[in-house]
Write a protein that holds these residues in place. Structure first.
Motif, mmCIF file in Angstrom:
data_model
loop_
_atom_site.group_PDB
_atom_site.id
_atom_site.type_symbol
_atom_site.label_atom_id
_atom_site.label_comp_id
_atom_site.label_asym_id
_atom_site.label_seq_id
_atom_site.Cartn_x
_atom_site.Cartn_y
_atom_site.Cartn_z
ATOM 1 N N GLU A 93 0.854 -1.183 0.000
ATOM 2 C CA GLU A 93 0.000 0.000 0.000
ATOM 3 C C GLU A 93 0.897 1.243 0.000
ATOM 4 N N CYS A 176 -4.213 -1.678 -2.828
ATOM 5 C CA CYS A 176 -4.426 -0.232 -3.015
ATOM 6 C C CYS A 176 -3.444 0.297 -4.072
ATOM 7 N N TRP A 177 -2.496 1.159 -3.702
ATOM 8 C CA TRP A 177 -1.469 1.598 -4.657
ATOM 9 C C TRP A 177 -0.804 0.380 -5.281
ATOM 10 N N ALA A 266 -9.619 -1.366 1.476
ATOM 11 C CA ALA A 266 -8.685 -1.970 2.436
ATOM 12 C C ALA A 266 -9.345 -3.021 3.315
#
Length: 295
Positions: A93, A176-177, A266
């Motif tokens: 993340e 996520c990222w 998340a």
């Protein structure tokens, strides 16, 4: 100039603030000194439900991977004394490679994989030391462009091949990222056998000039499993529909999307209040089955 928050930034900030309402995030209360050890400052205190996977029987810990003249830190976990292991690259993340990401590596290792999580923000700064989310995004995350990140992942995969990993049986997963990075690396490296993207945005990029996953869909030939929450305020479900349509138009019918209703961003992060055990357990089982099928 104040950094403008995107919907994903606000989603992350809401999750982080719920850990300790009213806390002053301008203070650096915790500085991470070891990749894969402890938790990032922005996510403290962690919740009681946090999972901890033991390392007994594993070769696990911090390593350095050469990327040209740069020594990139990473966390590695694999069954001790075994060779020809399938490889899983783990993309973190925005908080970098802290204890949760290291734990994910150990979970994969216990399934027979060599898992390696490179610290992809190492050149930009210590993502784990930031308490201010907008500053973390503007000063670290937004400066790690795809060209650098994809090259670092190439180096991590090559390194795994020198440590008992079989690079011909390789996959990537990320959160996520790192979920977006999973899509981008799958488009970059067609020799991968599979990928699993956890709530990675498909309609946005972080670094100026980088393309979105939707824009790279035509280059995607790798089977990707997309795992998303239906109540993720930063990733509208219509963008997933656009991604699915772009993949089908490109002739990639092997990708699959799973969207969990009423589930936030998340949802796999067991150290945060956003964790949803039922969805996380189901998605983890699907991820393992996906890799077993293709890797």
């Amino acid at each position: 100039m104040q950094h403008a928050l995107t919907p994903i930034d606000r989603e992350i900030e809401r999750d982080v603030d719920s850990l300790a309402p009213g806390r002053d995030f301008s203070r650096r209360l915790f500085v991470q000194t070891s990749v894969g050890g402890g938790f990032a400052a922005a996510v403290l205190p962690v919740t009681a439900q946090t999972i901890s996977t033991p390392a007994d029987g594993l070769l696990a810990g911090t390593v350095e991977i050469a990327v040209g003249d740069f020594k990139m830190p990473a966390y590695r976990a694999q069954p001790a004394g075994q060779k020809n292991l399938p490889v899983v690259l783990v993309a973190s993340e925005i908080f970098g490679v802290h204890e949760h990401i290291a734990d994910v590596c150990r979970r994969f290792a216990r399934q027979g994989y060599l898992a390696v999580a490179p610290e992809l923000f190492a050149r930009q700064g210590d993502a784990k030391a930031y308490t201010d989310i907008p500053k973390l995004i503007s000063e670290v995350v937004a400066k790690a462009g795809d060209a650098q990140v994809l090259g670092d992942l190439d180096a991590a995969l090559a390194w795994a091949g020198t440590q008992g990993g079989d690079v011909k049986r390789a996959a990537i997963t990320g959160f996520c990222w790192g979920g977006r990075t999973t899509w981008m690396y799958a488009a970059h490296n067609p020799s991968l056998k599979a990928a699993a993207a956890w709530y990675g945005p498909v309609a946005r990029s972080y670094f100026p000039g980088d393309k979105t996953a939707i824009e790279r869909a035509a280059a995607l030939k790798v089977p990707v499993l997309g795992l998303y929450g239906g109540a993720d305020g930063g990733i509208p479900t219509d963008t997933l529909t656009q991604m699915e349509a772009a993949l089908k138009a490109a002739g990639n019918s092997a990708c699959e999307f799973v969207v969990y209703p009423d589930t936030p961003h998340a949802f796999h992060a067991d150290y945060r209040p956003s964790y949803r055990k039922a969805a996380a357990d189901d998605a983890w089982a699907r991820c393992l089955a996906w890799f077993k099928k293709f890797v």
